[in-house]
Design a protein around this motif. Sequence first.
Motif, PDB file in Angstrom:
ATOM      1  N   TYR A 452      33.575  37.428  52.541  1.00 11.45           N
ATOM      2  CA  TYR A 452      34.815  36.811  53.009  1.00 11.45           C
ATOM      3  C   TYR A 452      35.209  35.589  52.178  1.00 11.45           C
ATOM      4  O   TYR A 452      36.390  35.296  52.013  1.00 11.45           O
ATOM      5  N   TYR A 453      34.234  34.848  51.647  1.00  7.65           N
ATOM      6  CA  TYR A 453      34.538  33.614  50.929  1.00  7.65           C
ATOM      7  C   TYR A 453      35.525  33.824  49.778  1.00  7.65           C
ATOM      8  O   TYR A 453      36.426  33.025  49.579  1.00  7.65           O
ATOM      9  N   HIS A 454      35.300  34.866  48.997  1.00 10.13           N
ATOM     10  CA  HIS A 454      36.114  35.071  47.795  1.00 10.13           C
ATOM     11  C   HIS A 454      36.604  36.515  47.725  1.00 10.13           C
ATOM     12  O   HIS A 454      36.581  37.142  46.672  1.00 10.13           O
ATOM     13  N   LEU A 455      37.068  37.007  48.865  1.00  8.35           N
ATOM     14  CA  LEU A 455      37.504  38.398  48.966  1.00  8.35           C
ATOM     15  C   LEU A 455      38.603  38.714  47.955  1.00  8.35           C
ATOM     16  O   LEU A 455      38.664  39.819  47.410  1.00  8.35           O
ATOM     17  N   GLY A 456      39.464  37.741  47.680  1.00  9.20           N
ATOM     18  CA  GLY A 456      40.564  37.974  46.755  1.00  9.20           C
ATOM     19  C   GLY A 456      40.131  38.273  45.342  1.00  9.20           C
ATOM     20  O   GLY A 456      40.916  38.821  44.547  1.00  9.20           O
ATOM     21  N   GLU A 457      38.882  37.934  44.998  1.00 16.95           N
ATOM     22  CA  GLU A 457      38.429  38.189  43.630  1.00 16.95           C
ATOM     23  C   GLU A 457      38.166  39.678  43.367  1.00 16.95           C
ATOM     24  O   GLU A 457      37.932  40.066  42.217  1.00 16.95           O
ATOM     25  N   ILE A 458      38.218  40.502  44.408  1.00 17.67           N
ATOM     26  CA  ILE A 458      38.212  41.949  44.160  1.00 17.67           C
ATOM     27  C   ILE A 458      39.389  42.301  43.258  1.00 17.67           C
ATOM     28  O   ILE A 458      39.268  43.088  42.311  1.00 17.67           O
ATOM     29  N   GLU A 459      40.528  41.691  43.533  1.00 10.99           N
ATOM     30  CA  GLU A 459      41.713  41.929  42.688  1.00 10.99           C
ATOM     31  C   GLU A 459      41.458  41.455  41.261  1.00 10.99           C
ATOM     32  O   GLU A 459      41.889  42.105  40.302  1.00 10.99           O
ATOM     33  N   THR A 460      40.746  40.341  41.098  1.00 10.35           N
ATOM     34  CA  THR A 460      40.419  39.857  39.757  1.00 10.35           C
ATOM     35  C   THR A 460      39.594  40.887  39.006  1.00 10.35           C
ATOM     36  O   THR A 460      39.848  41.182  37.833  1.00 10.35           O
ATOM     37  N   ALA A 461      38.586  41.435  39.682  1.00 13.60           N
ATOM     38  CA  ALA A 461      37.740  42.446  39.039  1.00 13.60           C
ATOM     39  C   ALA A 461      38.551  43.673  38.643  1.00 13.60           C
ATOM     40  O   ALA A 461      38.381  44.226  37.548  1.00 13.60           O
ATOM     41  N   VAL A 462      39.467  44.093  39.521  1.00 18.12           N
ATOM     42  CA  VAL A 462      40.307  45.257  39.218  1.00 18.12           C
ATOM     43  C   VAL A 462      41.241  44.950  38.046  1.00 18.12           C
ATOM     44  O   VAL A 462      41.360  45.729  37.091  1.00 18.12           O
ATOM     45  N   ARG A 463      41.900  43.795  38.100  1.00 17.56           N
ATOM     46  CA  ARG A 463      42.867  43.429  37.055  1.00 17.56           C
ATOM     47  C   ARG A 463      42.200  43.294  35.696  1.00 17.56           C
ATOM     48  O   ARG A 463      42.757  43.692  34.673  1.00 17.56           O
ATOM     49  N   ARG A 464      40.984  42.726  35.675  1.00 13.01           N
ATOM     50  CA  ARG A 464      40.281  42.516  34.412  1.00 13.01           C
ATOM     51  C   ARG A 464      39.382  43.697  34.041  1.00 13.01           C
ATOM     52  O   ARG A 464      38.663  43.645  33.055  1.00 13.01           O
ATOM     53  N   ARG A 465      39.400  44.751  34.859  1.00 14.78           N
ATOM     54  CA  ARG A 465      38.589  45.947  34.615  1.00 14.78           C
ATOM     55  C   ARG A 465      37.105  45.584  34.490  1.00 14.78           C
ATOM     56  O   ARG A 465      36.399  46.037  33.575  1.00 14.78           O
ATOM     57  N   VAL A 466      36.654  44.768  35.408  1.00 12.40           N
ATOM     58  CA  VAL A 466      35.241  44.374  35.479  1.00 12.40           C
ATOM     59  C   VAL A 466      34.565  45.322  36.468  1.00 12.40           C
ATOM     60  O   VAL A 466      34.718  45.194  37.680  1.00 12.40           O
ATOM     61  N   ASN A 467      33.826  46.275  35.952  1.00 13.21           N
ATOM     62  CA  ASN A 467      33.330  47.380  36.780  1.00 13.21           C
ATOM     63  C   ASN A 467      32.045  47.005  37.516  1.00 13.21           C
ATOM     64  O   ASN A 467      30.971  47.558  37.292  1.00 13.21           O
ATOM     65  N   LEU A 468      32.193  46.065  38.411  1.00 14.19           N
ATOM     66  CA  LEU A 468      31.103  45.553  39.230  1.00 14.19           C
ATOM     67  C   LEU A 468      30.918  46.428  40.461  1.00 14.19           C
ATOM     68  O   LEU A 468      31.885  46.931  41.034  1.00 14.19           O
ATOM     69  N   ILE A 469      29.650  46.600  40.875  1.00 12.55           N
ATOM     70  CA  ILE A 469      29.331  47.314  42.110  1.00 12.55           C
ATOM     71  C   ILE A 469      28.884  46.288  43.150  1.00 12.55           C
ATOM     72  O   ILE A 469      27.993  45.477  42.881  1.00 12.55           O
ATOM     73  N   THR A 470      29.517  46.311  44.320  1.00 13.73           N
ATOM     74  CA  THR A 470      29.171  45.369  45.386  1.00 13.73           C
ATOM     75  C   THR A 470      28.715  46.134  46.617  1.00 13.73           C
ATOM     76  O   THR A 470      29.455  46.988  47.133  1.00 13.73           O
TER      77      THR A 470
END
Length: 560
Positions: A452-470
Amino acid sequence: MTRRTGARVVADMLDGYGVTHVFLVPAILRRTLAELELHHPHIERVVTHGEKAAAYMADGYARVSGRPGIAAAQVVGALNLAAGLREPFLAGSPVIALTGGRSPATKFRQVYQEIDDLPAFEPVTKFNATVDDAGRFPDMLRHAFRVATTGSPGPVHLQIQGNEGQLDTDETDAEPLVEPAFATVPPVRPAPDDQSVTAVLQLLAASAQPVIVAGGGVRWSGAGAELVALAEALQIPVATSANGKDTFPGTHPLSLGVVGTYSRECANHAVARADLVCFIGTQTGSMTTHFWAVPPEGTPAVQIDIEPSHLGRNYPLRASVAADARAALARMLTLAAREPQPGRSAWLAEVERVRADWRSRYREVLTSDAVPIRPERIAAELTSGLPRDAVLVADTGHAGMWMAQFHDVTSPDQGYLRSAGHLGWAFSAGVGAKCAAPDRPVVVFTGDAGLYYHLGEIETAVRRRVNLITVVNNNHGGNQSKRGFDRAYDGRPTEQSRELWTYEEVDFARIAAEMGALGLRVDKPGELAPALDRALSAGRPVVIDVHTDIGVVAPPPVSF
């Protein structure tokens, strides 16, 4: 002389130090960002949704790459960035923070957004300074890299004149000189003296029940192979701090696991029973020693650390070595042949017994098919399912407890990063870690409270194509706090106590999908492995939303 803007100096120096990403909330150093795009387009400018997230991303980047991570924010966001620097400061991670600052022309005139932020960085940095002349960019940036990487690594802050750091538009004759040696940790490796090394070896040789406790300094030194070789040569069991978890594979016969507060019971048992503890690359803080109860104060100890001021800080020492961990361990291995080692069959048998007892006691929950899912099962699936070169990033709180106790690093090529105490760090740090290692699988383990703290950074990962698994341990609550609030209500859980640590049930897989990531919901234990396999081959950011049992809490730490 060639005149150039301060922005061009900064951009050229970042390139010279091997920086590949800058994490920021605009607007800061606008001209510098333009110079990066024009002259060094391989340096990615990652715009985040919050300053703390930018600091955490820079931290994760630094811990994986071994290079300082760069975070930046304008003056109005500087305090948020300072808050984010608490984590790399406590973890000993080299982050360089660049912020805007006040202009002499408008100081004390109630200019928009004006606050003196510099004091806020003082307690969370190794060096905190201002840049008030474009001609100072070269020497101040060199000093920032030098301080961040030497000794025990840590954050540095440079406040650049102008609310957005507009000083970078000024011209200067200064040359963008760099010192490549200070681009990575450690830039220098202080060598041990043989007298100190021999003193430590003699004490180990005289010990019947020694234990090594390895910390984050071993990790920063890249000394994992030397640690394994020395432990095998001397037949000494090894426990690690959470920061040092990936320095010694958890599946090794001499591995005890993580010791301290977020710990594995058999590690605490062995360290508490040791007649000599050899601390290597650890500050012997409260989490590693369970508030100095493991080992008990008074236990004979020796210590090896690159930072002399760490030696003997919390445990009086019989001997010490001020040196780089890898250099010290390599020299110990060379000189160990001169010191005959006693037979330790009884001690190793006891260690193996407590290891086996621990595994037997928790085998049922590690393999449990219960629904809702038990978090221990997630830990077991990550142990068996992560690729050989994966990086696991664990949040604090229950996430840190579950991973410290029940997950094993299975390969010397695997990485493990953990929060030093800031819930919500892991997801943003994972983005930075993946930026630093795009060809390695990077997996975050956090809870719903952490995400919840930084939920918006999912969009950052998508926009920057950072293929992180959470992987989200979603029990719609922060149940690490359950015991404490129950005690506050006279030991009886009530609806009023529950409202202090429970949330609405949310489908994070659906939220992730709305932001453009792949969202996978897992409700049954048998779905975990297929979901992880699918995520590893997805080629896009993935959130695995695992719905777990809110009633399951991590076993408390033990001391003996």
